[in-house]
Each structure stands twice: as structure tokens, then as C-alpha cells.
Design a protein around this motif. Sequence first.
Motif, PDB file in Angstrom:
ATOM      1  N   ILE B 339     -62.466  65.766  35.054  1.00  0.00           N
ATOM      2  CA  ILE B 339     -62.087  66.713  36.105  1.00  0.00           C
ATOM      3  C   ILE B 339     -63.289  67.008  37.001  1.00  0.00           C
ATOM      4  N   ASN B 340     -64.446  67.278  36.370  1.00  0.00           N
ATOM      5  CA  ASN B 340     -65.643  67.615  37.146  1.00  0.00           C
ATOM      6  C   ASN B 340     -66.064  66.498  38.085  1.00  0.00           C
ATOM      7  N   ASN B 341     -65.833  65.264  37.647  1.00  0.00           N
ATOM      8  CA  ASN B 341     -66.240  64.140  38.485  1.00  0.00           C
ATOM      9  C   ASN B 341     -65.081  63.611  39.333  1.00  0.00           C
ATOM     10  N   LYS B 342     -64.009  64.426  39.404  1.00  0.00           N
ATOM     11  CA  LYS B 342     -62.871  64.132  40.281  1.00  0.00           C
ATOM     12  C   LYS B 342     -62.186  62.792  39.989  1.00  0.00           C
ATOM     13  N   PHE B 343     -62.051  62.493  38.707  1.00  0.00           N
ATOM     14  CA  PHE B 343     -61.269  61.324  38.329  1.00  0.00           C
ATOM     15  C   PHE B 343     -59.821  61.715  38.038  1.00  0.00           C
ATOM     16  N   THR B 345     -56.881  65.244  37.834  1.00  0.00           N
ATOM     17  CA  THR B 345     -56.617  66.654  38.126  1.00  0.00           C
ATOM     18  C   THR B 345     -55.731  67.183  37.010  1.00  0.00           C
ATOM     19  N   LYS B 347     -52.981  70.244  36.739  1.00  0.00           N
ATOM     20  CA  LYS B 347     -52.306  71.333  37.409  1.00  0.00           C
ATOM     21  C   LYS B 347     -51.126  71.722  36.537  1.00  0.00           C
ATOM     22  N   CYS B 354     -56.625  61.019  40.007  1.00  0.00           N
ATOM     23  CA  CYS B 354     -56.818  61.300  41.426  1.00  0.00           C
ATOM     24  C   CYS B 354     -56.459  60.072  42.262  1.00  0.00           C
ATOM     25  N   LYS B 357     -58.731  57.079  42.575  1.00  0.00           N
ATOM     26  CA  LYS B 357     -59.386  56.579  41.364  1.00  0.00           C
ATOM     27  C   LYS B 357     -58.489  55.663  40.529  1.00  0.00           C
TER      28      LYS B 357
END
Lengths: 602, 370
Positions: B339-343, B345, B347, B354, B357
Motif C-alpha cells: 500500500i505504501n509503495n502504491k502497488f 489499494t 478500500k 493499482c 501496476k
Amino acid sequence: MDDRQSKIRNFCIIAHIDHGKSTLADRLIEMTGTVSKREMSEQLLDSMDIERERGITIKLTPTRMFYNYNGDEYILNLIDTPGHVDFSYEVSRSLAACEGAILIVDASQGVEAQTIANTYLALDNNLEILPVLNKIDLPSANIEKCKKEIEDIIGLDAQNCPCVSAKDGINIDDVLKQIIEKIPCPKGDENKSLKALIFDSYYDNFKGAICFVRLFDGTVKIGDKIKMMKTEKSYEVTEVGVFCPAMRQTEVLKSGDVGYICASIKNLADTKVGDTITSALNPTSEPLPGYKEVQPVVFSGIFPVDGAKYGDLKDALEKLKLNDASLVFMPETSTALGFGFRCGFLGLLHMEIITERLEREFDLDIITTAPSVSYHVYKTNGEMLEVSNPSMLPPISEIEKIEEPMIKLNVYTPPQYVGAIMNLCQDKRGVFEDMQYLEKTRVVMKYQMPLAEMIYDFFDSLKSRTKGYASLDYEIFGFKQSELVKLDIMLNGETCDALSLITHKDKAYARGRQIAEKLKKVIPRQLFEVPIQACIGGKIIARETVSAMRKDVLAKCYGGDISRKRKLLEKQKAGKKRMRQFGSVELPSEAFISILKTDDDE
Amino acid sequence: MNDRMIYVHIPFCDSKCYYCNFCSFVSNDIVKKKYFEKLIKEIEHNSNKTVKISSIYIGGGTPSCVDEKFIGEILQQIKKSFILKSNAEITIELNPCSTNIKKLKYYKEIGINRVSFGIQSLNNKSLKLIGRKHNSKQAKMAIKIAKKCGFDNISVDVLIGIPKQSFLKLKTTIKKLIKLNVKHLSCYMLINEPNTKLTKMINQKKISVPSEDKCVIFYNKLFKYLKSKKIFRYEISNFCKKGYECIHNIGYWTLKEYYGFGVGAHSFISNQRYSNTENIFDYINCDYNCEKENLSDREKIEEFIMLGLRTKYGINILDLKKMGFDITKEKKDDISFLINNKFITQKDDVIKICENKYGVANQIILKLLP
């Protein structure tokens, strides 16, 4: 001289690699009916898988054979020898147990480097050498040329030497006959007090440590009290016997015999190769010459790939230690690799063999760190530390000086390679001491050199620069102050302790660059960019980058074949399990090994 | 009883494409006839009048290269053996070369309501290099005929990473296809499987294909371009206009049960995965079932994660929990790293990869498997 000993011949076989040592040994065993054809497996004496695969002998296996010659029955004891410089001490001890040696020369290739080196070893031990030409079945065999080479280069009379094909079993009888005719019989005195040379030992779960011995004087039987002259420990003999080649119990061993002694010895380290066994009640005054304490000279960290297997690794090392007294180990912790052991070895081959045995015989996946030597580090507060693990080196500000172990190195070579060897030794911080012509075709070059350079890749470089013709021996003679620095490798900004190494200041830059380049090749691309930096004391001297992975996706239609998709993924997952997580970076175990071999590619 | 799906494999082709390692053969009419006899038998053998069929997918090989009557017989047999739902999605794969008005009309008559064309590219040079027998003109013509014959739900296969491809060329192909109003695109990345003619040519350096990195760049650009044209990605390789998602494919990804009939076909029935023999003569002459594999709970979880993350719907944490895998607890560090490296999400209770990715989907999936 007594009649009994005149019917014994103790000998070994020496040869250049691949000239057919093990095959000839097998044929001799077969011809003398020691082992039935049915029981013969290829290369009988090399019993470990690794030995057979690599075609090398690690553990010594003696064999007793019977041969009828002119109506008399003779006992022939064959003592196999390991063939690598790491084990040269063991070789010298097993040679010391013999009166003669068969020197095999491949008739198609002639005299080779190892042929010469081994001959000198045998001559040093005053052995009678019996040349044998092997592989005469090959179309390329040139018997006359080979005989001339043996005479010219080695100086042995080869006119009547047996010409055999061990593979096809041709003329093996000639060899047996000449063993009896040419190799002297033992000349011990069975009435003197016991004097037996331990040339090998191994650990049996039931019998304890078993000594492989050659009796020079005296006799030994069950119930005798014996004493190890070096360790001064005494035992009562529980079993003696001979090798057929399986161990077979006998009543007594007498002077001239080769056999084994069991005496409920709990610790293999008490049966030191080269030690003399004597009688506890009536000890001899003089031990046999040539005993040396064998000490580990190369150190390396060994870690399980799967951290949970630490206990298994410990058990495995303990078991190997039972069988190999020269292996030493103690627990070690690494931030990158977790719990493991710092192990000491006799040399690089010994290290390779141990790691391979751990993987094969114990089914362990292990990671080995770069080999190191043991340094003497003097701190500013006067304290002296022995450091064999680079990550244990204190901060520079606390170090007064560092001393490294030095060796006296003898390189034996044909004269045409002197220049190449000088260059190599200079590269390796060697200091030239002396050079002598042993004869027209052989030179010994004497150097002082740091041991650390020797263990790195010296042996391989020497072999490649001299086409295999040079051989070497060395001994450690002391410590010497040197300009040493710790080279650290940072991955993604964090120092990976398992990749640190101690190196000479002048070489640090080049090695740092090499290692960074090498790591770039072996570290797979990850989900993010991974910088690799080499640094000395916080100063970065080299940098490479593994760019982020872009593609790892199955975007192909496999219809309803979801199993296949899952299996592909599972395969990938298994591969990942072999990786080491360092911070967020996944490191393959090759990364740790690769830094050992930085010079290979050039 | 839940609905099930049916996949029918037609292993015949008029020629083998250079990149193909699928179960397909160039065969004569006698083999074809025998094959269909056996296929009908296999369907008959599995008859179950309590099972409702929600979708049928006739794939290959090239189903359009055989006499269309065979296809009719198969559908006939399926209707006899099962309950075919009236709104069932029935797809057939077609090759532009082997389609004509007569065939397409026939397909329509027998109830097929979705066609999928193996177009791969509309660049003639590329098509030639991968051994496709059609050209751009024939491909466009085939789609037009299909529309004329009343097919609205038209899908096309497009390959990324073929020889001579650039993004511009790929985009040109896509643009033309959109102009033809196709509703669904399957965009696969060419995988150079061992032993295919193309792989050999690449190894011999007779031909070159875009690098893996380039393929992912193409793929990501393609995704954006299609989105701008209101064609949305609903799975890694599948894009469509709203409402045209392939029911059959979604069934695979949501672990729906399905029969696979024909050589090399796979079935998934009551937690068992079956695979038929890949040897057509064994299939014709012997028993077709060759392997059976019981799906363990763990494998089921693995498949759920693997398939779910490949779709725009993602995976629901609560569903996983019900299956016995508390992913937020077991994979806490990995999830927060991703999550931190935006791979990915997260919700509500749904984890998704993402948008940009998908190229490293396997790596992400691997991190989240039990």
C-alpha cells in the motif's frame, strides 16, 4: 628379516587427475579377487557421492588384497590418497604409511603437472616409485614417447614399466608382479614396543572413532592398552582388523600391517592424523616423525536459507565434525542472514566439500559468506582481538593496528612460467624471497604472502597461468601488520553485514567495484529500484543500480487451465523461498557466493 | 444446484501459427469426423438434467475451420444433456480466414450470440511474421460480416509484443478495431514458449520482438488509451465496453464450476480439477480423462487470490476469512509495504492492484499468497 613381513607390500597410487587412478585401483581389487565382480561398483574406493562425481578422493580408503606370486601368497595393502593441496598433510601421512607408490601416467597424454608434483611428494617420503602407463587401449596412446618423458622429466627408469589398460583390464598382472618385485617390504620389528601411524580416522556411531593405522613396530590386539603420543590419552583396544575393503576383524595386527584400531574413542579429535599410537604399558620413546597440528586457516559464515532450519544445521555440523576433526565451528549472528555458524576449514576445497555435504547428505539449503582469515586486531586501549568475521571488526577509531596471517609459499614450476608466477604473486602482495633450480626443468619460487590473498583465488589463478603445471605448498609462519580496511556493501541504503569483507587498502576500490557489478548481475529486479553501494568507513566508492522490475505478469489466455496458472505461480513462489529477505530487498543465495568469485569473469 | 459452464475444445487449425503451443492440430477430415463423434459421446456421458448451463465457450484451435454442422451437433447434444439457460452466453472463436457469411448465419441460427475473432494485429507485416494466414483487409471484412449477420457482442484478440510492433502500430490496430465497433478486446502479451517456431527464430536472431519492459509500457499505454475510448479493463488481459464483460471468463475467475469437453480440456467440478489427455489419438481411441486433482483448501485460497487480484473487482478480505485465511493478519507487513509503495489499494474490505501496476501482478500476488 622375518618371513611374514617379506610377504607384505604397502603402496599407494599417485597420478595426475583423470589418468585413471581409481580405475586401476578397482582393477587391482578385482584381479586379486578381493571383491567379487558382482560387488564391484565403479570406483570402489571413492565411496562418497561427492568423491565419485568430482572424481576426487576426500576420505582415504585402504584395501587389503592377496596375490599369489611364485607360489607364495602376498598381502598387498593399497592406501588411497586424496589429491588436493588442502589435504596435502593427509597425503603426506598416507604416503608415510607406504614403502612404495605406483605412478600412473596416461599413455595418450604423457607426464602432466600433477604427475610431477605427486612424484616429488612420494620421493620426499622415500618411496620406491613404480611407473605404470595406463590407457594403452586409446588410439592416441604413445607408449615410447611416454616412457621417454618419464625418463627425461622424472628420471625414473621406465623401460620395463607395465603398460596397461585399467579400463579394459589389460596387463594388470604385470602391475601386481612388479609391486612385489620392486616395492620393498616393511622392515619393522614386532618385538619392539608398538609404533603405529594414524593416517586417517573416521567416526562410527557404534564403535566410536576408528583409527586407520600402519604398524611400524610391535603388535596390537584386543585388550591391549594403547596411548596416543600427542594427546597422551590412553584407551583399551576393543577391536583390530583389516580392510577387505570392508572392515574385517582380525586377532592381531603386527608390524608392517595396515589396518584399523577401535578403542571406544569418543572424540574424533583424539585420533589426530599423523599421531603415533604406542603401548600404554611399554611406550616407545620416539614418536614417528612428521606430526603436525592441523589448524583451520579459512573461515566463513554458514547460514540456513530458511532461518527455521538453524537447529538442523547445527545437528548436521556436529555430525560432520564427528567425521572430520579438522572442521571447527561456533555460533554467529548476522543481521542479514540471521543465526548461523562461523566455520573454520583447511582450505577452500575443504570448505566447498563441507558445504556440499551439508546440502547433499543433510538436504540443507545453506548460504556461505565470503571466506576470511583470522586477523589480530590491536585496539587503542591495548586489547587484542582475533577477528575472523569482518562484521566484528571494531570501528576504525578504536583500532591501533591490524595484523594478518602470513604464509611462506613455495611454488614449484617449470622455468617457462616463472614470469607469469612473479606477476601473479606480486598482484597478491607477495614478497619474493628466493628462487632455486631444483633441476633443469623445475624451479621452486619462495614467497612471503598474506594468507588472505592465498585463499581468495590464488590457486585457480596459478593453475590457469601455468596451464596446470605449477604446484604449491605453504605454511603459516606468523602475523604481520598491514593496511587493512573493511569494505561494506549497502543494499537499498542499508549495510548488509554478510557481504562485508576485510581487504587491503590498495585493493579496496577495485574489489568494491567488482562486487557491486557482480551483485548487479545476480540480484533479480525487484518491485523498486535497488541501489548497491560499496563503501569504506562511510565513504562510497562504487555504486550500481538494479532497476525496478517492470514485467511479471501472465497475460496469456490459458482458458480453463487454471491449475497451470496456479502451478506456474507456485513454482515462482518456491523460487522466492530460496531468497533471503534483507530489509525489503530479496537476495538470492548466489549473491553471497558471487562475491567470492569476482575475478572469474575477467 | 449452482449453474455450471461448458468449454468445448476444437483442436483443429488450417495452419499452425508460429507462436502457438496450444493443443491444436492440422488434420484431415476423417480425424475430424472421429473427433466429433467422441466429443459428442463425452458430452452425452456427462449428461445431467439437473444442471443449468449459464455459458458455453467453443474455443480452439480454430472452431471456424471445421464444418459448421459439427458445431451445431455439439450444441444440440449439450441441449439434450443439460438445461441450457435461455439467456446463456454462447461464444465461438473464429479466424478471419475461415469465416464466411454462410457459417456466421448458421452460428447465429443455432443460438451462438458472441463471436471472438483471432485478429492479433491489423499490421500485415507483423501478421506474416507470426504465421497468421489472414491480412488486415480480411480481418476487417470478417468483423463487418459478423455484424451484418446480426452479431453485436464481438470480441477480438490482440497480441502485444509481436515482431515489428511499436506502440504506434499497436494503437493503429486498436483504433481501427474501435472504429469497427467491437465491444470486447482480449489483449495478450506474446509469451515465447519453448519449442515454438517463433521462439526458434528469435533464438537464431532471425527476428526480434519488443523487450519485456517495452511490452509493459505498451500495455500501460494501451490501458490508458482504451479507457479514453470508454473501453475498460476488467481483467489483466480483458477490456470491454460497459455491459459486455464475458460471463464465461468471469466464471473462471470466480471459481465457478465448469465442464471442459474435448482433447486437452479442463473441468472444475465439486472441487476437483480434471484435465483431459492432450493427445488427440488417445482422446479418440481411449479414455479421455487423464488427470484428476483435488483442490485443497489452501490451493483454493491461492486460486481465489490469484484470480481475484487479476480483475478490477479485486479480492474481498471477508470472503478470504470465510475460506480460512485472515490476510490482513497473516500478511500485515506485505500489505502495508504494497500500500505504501502504491502497488495495491485497500478500500472497505477490498484489495485491488493499482491501475498502473498490473505489469508486476505476479510479484504482488506472490506477496499475498498464504
